[in-house]
Design a protein around this motif. Structure first.
Motif, PDB file in Angstrom:
ATOM      1  N   LYS A   1       0.812  -1.219   0.000  1.00 12.82           N
ATOM      2  CA  LYS A   1       0.000   0.000   0.000  1.00 12.82           C
ATOM      3  C   LYS A   1       0.841   1.263   0.000  1.00 12.82           C
ATOM      4  CE  LYS A   1      -3.824   2.122   2.565  1.00 12.82           C
ATOM      5  NZ  LYS A   1      -4.692   1.996   3.743  1.00 12.82           N
ATOM      6  N   GLY A   2       2.008   1.256   0.631  1.00 13.65           N
ATOM      7  CA  GLY A   2       2.789   2.480   0.805  1.00 13.65           C
ATOM      8  C   GLY A   2       3.814   2.732  -0.283  1.00 13.65           C
ATOM      9  N   ARG A   3       3.645   2.144  -1.466  1.00 10.43           N
ATOM     10  CA  ARG A   3       4.638   2.323  -2.526  1.00 10.43           C
ATOM     11  C   ARG A   3       4.747   3.778  -2.969  1.00 10.43           C
ATOM     12  NH1 ARG A   3       6.470  -2.221  -5.160  1.00 10.43           N
ATOM     13  NH2 ARG A   3       6.949  -0.967  -6.998  1.00 10.43           N
TER      14      ARG A   3
ATOM     15  N   LEU B   1       5.080  -7.129   7.702  1.00  9.44           N
ATOM     16  CA  LEU B   1       5.179  -5.730   8.122  1.00  9.44           C
ATOM     17  C   LEU B   1       4.554  -4.786   7.111  1.00  9.44           C
ATOM     18  CD1 LEU B   1       6.315  -3.694  10.178  1.00  9.44           C
ATOM     19  CD2 LEU B   1       8.471  -3.762   8.928  1.00  9.44           C
ATOM     20  N   ILE B   2       4.864  -4.964   5.822  1.00 17.37           N
ATOM     21  CA  ILE B   2       4.390  -4.015   4.809  1.00 17.37           C
ATOM     22  C   ILE B   2       2.988  -4.332   4.320  1.00 17.37           C
ATOM     23  CG2 ILE B   2       6.718  -3.488   4.040  1.00 17.37           C
ATOM     24  CD1 ILE B   2       6.338  -5.340   1.715  1.00 17.37           C
ATOM     25  N   THR B   3       2.483  -5.513   4.618  1.00 16.89           N
ATOM     26  CA  THR B   3       1.109  -5.854   4.227  1.00 16.89           C
ATOM     27  C   THR B   3       0.130  -5.608   5.357  1.00 16.89           C
ATOM     28  OG1 THR B   3       1.577  -8.178   4.785  1.00 16.89           O
ATOM     29  CG2 THR B   3       1.780  -7.518   2.468  1.00 16.89           C
TER      30      THR B   3
ATOM     31  N   SER C   1       4.900  -8.790  15.329  1.00 22.95           N
ATOM     32  CA  SER C   1       5.398  -9.762  16.288  1.00 22.95           C
ATOM     33  C   SER C   1       6.525  -9.147  17.101  1.00 22.95           C
ATOM     34  CB  SER C   1       5.884 -11.022  15.565  1.00 22.95           C
ATOM     35  OG  SER C   1       7.044 -10.728  14.822  1.00 22.95           O
ATOM     36  N   ASP C   2       7.047  -9.917  18.052  1.00 23.01           N
ATOM     37  CA  ASP C   2       8.151  -9.407  18.872  1.00 23.01           C
ATOM     38  C   ASP C   2       9.390  -9.167  18.024  1.00 23.01           C
ATOM     39  OD1 ASP C   2      10.096 -12.096  19.723  1.00 23.01           O
ATOM     40  OD2 ASP C   2       8.182 -12.403  18.734  1.00 23.01           O
ATOM     41  N   ALA C   3       9.549  -9.907  16.913  1.00 20.76           N
ATOM     42  CA  ALA C   3      10.702  -9.702  16.035  1.00 20.76           C
ATOM     43  C   ALA C   3      10.683  -8.290  15.453  1.00 20.76           C
ATOM     44  CB  ALA C   3      10.693 -10.740  14.917  1.00 20.76           C
ATOM     45  N   HIS C   4       9.514  -7.804  15.046  1.00 19.55           N
ATOM     46  CA  HIS C   4       9.418  -6.457  14.482  1.00 19.55           C
ATOM     47  C   HIS C   4       9.730  -5.392  15.531  1.00 19.55           C
ATOM     48  CE1 HIS C   4       6.408  -8.737  11.863  1.00 19.55           C
ATOM     49  NE2 HIS C   4       7.434  -8.475  11.075  1.00 19.55           N
ATOM     50  N   VAL C   5       9.114  -5.500  16.695  1.00 16.90           N
ATOM     51  CA  VAL C   5       9.296  -4.475  17.730  1.00 16.90           C
ATOM     52  C   VAL C   5      10.729  -4.477  18.240  1.00 16.90           C
ATOM     53  CG1 VAL C   5       8.484  -3.662  19.970  1.00 16.90           C
ATOM     54  CG2 VAL C   5       6.861  -4.643  18.347  1.00 16.90           C
TER      55      VAL C   5
ATOM     56  N   THR D   1       0.994   3.573   7.663  1.00 10.65           N
ATOM     57  CA  THR D   1       1.467   2.875   6.464  1.00 10.65           C
ATOM     58  C   THR D   1       2.878   3.317   6.116  1.00 10.65           C
ATOM     59  OG1 THR D   1      -0.800   2.701   5.635  1.00 10.65           O
ATOM     60  CG2 THR D   1       0.979   2.418   4.037  1.00 10.65           C
ATOM     61  N   LEU D   2       3.146   4.621   6.199  1.00 13.53           N
ATOM     62  CA  LEU D   2       4.488   5.131   5.914  1.00 13.53           C
ATOM     63  C   LEU D   2       5.492   4.599   6.936  1.00 13.53           C
ATOM     64  CD1 LEU D   2       6.482   6.999   4.455  1.00 13.53           C
ATOM     65  CD2 LEU D   2       5.685   8.864   5.912  1.00 13.53           C
ATOM     66  N   PHE D   3       5.117   4.568   8.224  1.00 14.72           N
ATOM     67  CA  PHE D   3       6.025   4.077   9.254  1.00 14.72           C
ATOM     68  C   PHE D   3       6.386   2.610   9.025  1.00 14.72           C
ATOM     69  CE2 PHE D   3       3.962   7.354  12.294  1.00 14.72           C
ATOM     70  CZ  PHE D   3       4.775   8.345  11.769  1.00 14.72           C
ATOM     71  N   ARG D   4       5.401   1.812   8.634  1.00 13.96           N
ATOM     72  CA  ARG D   4       5.669   0.400   8.376  1.00 13.96           C
ATOM     73  C   ARG D   4       6.663   0.231   7.216  1.00 13.96           C
ATOM     74  NH1 ARG D   4       2.104  -3.805   9.870  1.00 13.96           N
ATOM     75  NH2 ARG D   4       0.560  -3.212  11.443  1.00 13.96           N
TER      76      ARG D   4
END
Length: 840
Positions: free
Chosen positions: A606-608, A649-651, A656-660, A824-827
């Motif tokens: 979405k954030g392309r 993350l981008i979808t 999850s804890d891996a992302h944070v 969306t931009l932050f992701r």
């Protein structure tokens, strides 16, 4: 799914919708100012759809060398006069060179949101200023990531100079630069990506130059008002139109150009006459601002001129149509001054000659200055292109560097022995990435088909049970008393060297021999040898991440159903044959079948359209190169993020804890690169409390071992992330203020119930590192904290809470109310930062 061949950043429908929503705030004073600036007509700009098939076809007709479109053998120029007739902006004024100017962090999206927040109490001057910024950033010059150049912002803030610039030429030059940039890509069949600028004008220009459609309002002006906003042509329709296009349907110039329109274009100049006085030898005549103007100012070389009244005269015969002589279209003729008889004499000839030379010299200097400005503009454009090429080369270099690093790691893997995770110090909490859905579930015994035959942590299985259920074809044999411990006798502690999964709770248990592959009745000739992680990894040739699943490693996102788990409790194994004895071994991971799952090589997320073209090209290249979902993208200590987790993350899936943990690691790394940029903080993963509440002290303590007394004295914050009932929250300890601050993006009372227990656990593990009892610190709930409006962004909110705290300390949360709009931009930015780790 239809994927457009080219994407346009200019969205006319969005611009029109915002203008329609603000019409009630456009007072007569605002409208009069916009009309004076010649931009009021854009509030009625039709909400055209993005006719990307038509733009793609026009791009195929663009001739870079001739700077024109070649349509069916006809060379059609796209000139500044065309833009002037289409938009109603005059093709006069100073040229503006802003493309080489640095971009600000002030984006077109922010400007659009500010426009939506206009109220009745907003002053007219502020509304005009914001409208100009909105017009320049979202319609005229939408740029990469919608970032606005500094030059355009300064122009919008000084409206008195707005009319002094040639906006028609600026819009045309920007679009031509985009066509010159994309045309070579089209020829080489490369991805075109995005096209910036006032792209809808190209569609209107094509309709004006052809007769394939008739305008809905033929008499409307400017010309963009003539066309219906519902025009949309598909790929098939456009191909058929260009195939069936006839010569008589192509107009080499715009038709039905009115006299009012001619005043805006340079190609329709009005004849100019400059009278001279027979008694005055020399006059300095200044060129008019507009090429169609007949007003000239005559300056006398001596004496004081009398007051001059302008007079009207008809233009020369044939110069213009007769109807222009009406009072509405009166043309000023040069005034003939009336000289006073009191002028005694003409100036001295030497003075006249000297002034004439000065005037000639000024003219030369003016011409040279114009030439220098044009050269400067071309140099600035070249610099902008060189900067873009530099960014592309930089991305290619990082890609090549990453490829070489991977090949070197593959070569090195045959000689190096991987040490256990416990021997690798980590700046963040040591753990493998785990599914959030499993963080609140106590560990379950691993399956026999996936791991070694390991007894449950709470109760070691009896060997006699395994023997009695080993095979239906053989009678059960009694267990060997030498290898079977009594029920009341405590089991021996497991050898750390033989622990298969570092973050699995290691309770006292004996590991049994896995005799898989031994046929019933076949004697075991040799005693099983003890193996370790190091020896297992040393024997590997393929070091690809294996699909080993436990409740605390990356794998399937949910635990097996309870029914399937119950079936696995009674592990059935073959009966050991005579002479075989039990010993502690670890199942070789190579024996586990590994299934490769692939991700898409192109992610249409979405954030392309929210990031720059350089960032987007780099992300696309990474997605195309790394398609294995299990491929590790970021590995730092025990923080690990795979390709599949980047896709999540981008979808816009649940974090999850891996992302944070990866976000916290990158934030800490940025603080190391730029010391003093952020406040110092100590990070505690959400897995700490997930293990601590289940009383796995030996594992939970690993997540806080970096919090020592020295570290606490130098830190400003202790960030403890929590994930309870599938919801992320943040408990931040302000070390110097000696209080806790709790941040919840979905405020509910039951989210606060665990706080006292969390603090109690922290006190038991790291309380000695603080000067005071952290249990006595008050818990505060900051007001005005931005909240989420959906059910999936709580993890990203926690990340932004941490970032704002370490950036600003005392945060005015009222200024971040629109945080949800930027999720969306932050992701995408986080995904880009994770992918950049491949370039190290």
């Amino acid at each position: 799914m239809y994927i457009p061949k080219i994407t346009c950043r200019c969205r006319a429908s969005t611009f029109r919708n915002v203008c329609d929503s603000l019409k009630e705030f456009f007072t007569d004073e605002v409208k009069e100012t916009l009309k004076r600036l010649r931009i009021l007509q854009f509030t009625e700009f039709p909400p055209f759809q993005q006719n990307t098939p038509l733009i793609y076809m026009l791009l195929s007709c663009w001739d870079v060398s001739k700077q024109s479109f070649n349509i069916k053998g006809h060379e059609l120029k796209f000139s500044a006069d065309d833009v002037a007739l289409l938009t109603g902006l005059p093709n006069t004024g100073s040229l503006i060179y802003w493309e080489a100017e640095p971009l600000t962090s002030y984006t077109g999206i922010q400007i659009k949101n500010e426009m939506k927040n206009i109220k009745k109490s907003t002053s007219p001057d502020v509304i005009v200023n914001m409208y100009i910024k909105f017009l320049l950033s979202n319609l005229f010059f939408p740029n990469n990531n919608y970032r606005t150049p500094r030059r355009l912002i300064s122009i919008a803030e000084n409206i008195d100079e707005f009319n002094s610039y040639n906006w028609a030429m600026s819009i045309r030059d920007f679009l031509v630069n985009q066509l010159d940039r994309l045309a070579p890509k089209y020829v080489q069949d490369e991805p075109l990506g995005y096209m910036s600028g006032f792209v809808p004008l190209l569609m209107i220009w094509f309709l004006e130059h052809t007769s394939i459609r008739q305008p809905a309002l033929p008499e409307a002006r400017p010309r963009f008002l003539r066309w219906d906003s519902n025009i949309f042509l598909s790929d098939v329709q456009i191909s058929q139109i260009f195939k069936d296009l006839r010569n008589k349907q192509i107009n080499k110039s715009f038709e039905n150009v009115t006299e009012e329109e001619k005043l805006f274009a340079e190609e329709f100049p009005t004849p100019q006459t400059f009278p001279t006085h027979p008694t005055l030898p020399t006059q300095l005549i200044l060129s008019p601002v507009h090429p169609s103007s007949h007003i000239s100012h005559v300056f006398h070389l001596s004496g004081s001129p009398e007051k001059v009244e302008p007079t009207y005269e008809s233009p020369k015969k044939g110069a213009m149509d007769s109807h222009l002589q009406s009072p509405k279209h009166q043309i000023f003729s040069p005034p003939v001054p009336q000289y006073s008889p009191r002028i005694p004499q003409l100036p001295d000839e030497s003075i006249v000659k000297e002034l004439t030379e000065i005037c000639a010299f000024i003219t030369i200097l003016t011409n040279e200055l114009d030439s220098v400005n044009m050269r400067l503009g071309r140099l600035e454009s070249k610099c902008a292109r060189i900067e873009g090429n530099y960014e592309n080369l930089k991305a290619s270099f990082y890609d090549l560097k990453s490829s070489i690093s991977e090949q070197f790691d593959a070569f090195k893997s045959n000689f190096l022995i991987l040490k256990p995770d416990s021997e690798h110090p980590s700046t963040s909490a040591p753990h493998e990435p785990c599914d959030i859905a499993t963080t609140s579930v106590p560990p379950q015994p691993p399956k026999h088909s996936e791991l070694a035959t390991t007894p449950a942590p709470d109760q070691p299985p009896k060997y006699s049970e395994l023997a009695t259920t080993s095979s239906p074809d053989q009678p059960a044999q009694p267990a060997d008393p030498a290898t079977t411990s009594a029920p009341d006798q405590p089991a021996k502690p497991a050898d750390p060297a033989t622990t298969s999964v570092p973050d699995q709770p290691a309770k006292p248990a004996e590991k049994r021999v896995s005799n898989e592959g031994v046929l019933p009745g076949e004697p075991t000739s040799k005693k099983a040898k003890t193996s370790t992680i190091a020896s297992t990894v040393k024997r590997r040739t393929n070091r690809t991440k294996k699909a080993v699943r436990t409740p605390f490693t990356a794998g399937k996102r949910r635990l097996s159903k309870k029914k399937e788990a119950d079936k696995e409790k009674n592990v059935i194994g073959p009966k050991p044959t005579d002479g075989a004895k039990e010993s502690e071994v670890m199942v070789d991971v190579e024996a586990i079948p590994y299934t490769v799952t692939h991700s898409s090589s192109f992610m249409d997320f979405k954030g392309r359209d929210l990031i720059s073209e350089t960032m987007l090209n780099y992300m696309d290249s990474c997605f195309a190169k790394y398609t294995d979902k299990q491929k590790t993208i970021l590995a730092a200590g025990n923080v690990s993020v795979s390709r599949g987790e980047v896709d999540e993350l981008i979808t816009e899936q649940y974090l999850s804890d891996a992302h944070v943990d990866a976000f916290a690691y990158l934030l800490a790394e940025k603080n190391k690169l730029f010391p003093g940029l952020y406040k110092t903080f100590l990070y505690i993963s959400c897995l700490y409390y997930s293990y601590a509440r289940e009383n796995y002290q030996d594992i939970s303590s690993l997540y806080v071992k970096h919090i020592t007394r020295d570290a606490v004295q130098e830190a400003d914050y202790v960030m403890c992330t929590l994930c309870h009932d599938r919801h992320w929250t943040l408990l931040a300890g302000v070390v110097k203020g000696k209080y806790w601050a709790f941040f919840d993006s979905l405020p509910k009372d039951h989210h606060k119930k665990i706080l006292n227990d969390v603090i109690q656990k922290l006190h038991g593990d790291i309380g000695q590192s603080f000067d005071t009892d952290i249990r006595t610190w008050p818990i505060t709930y900051p007001s005005g904290v931005p909240t989420q409006t959906n059910s999936i962004d709580c993890g990203m909110f926690v990340c932004k809470y941490m970032e704002e705290l370490v950036k600003h300390g005392d945060v005015d949360w009222e200024q971040h109310k629109n945080l949800q709009d930027k999720m969306t931009l932050f992701r995408v930015e986080l995904a880009y930062a994770i992918l950049c780790s491949l370039a190290k």
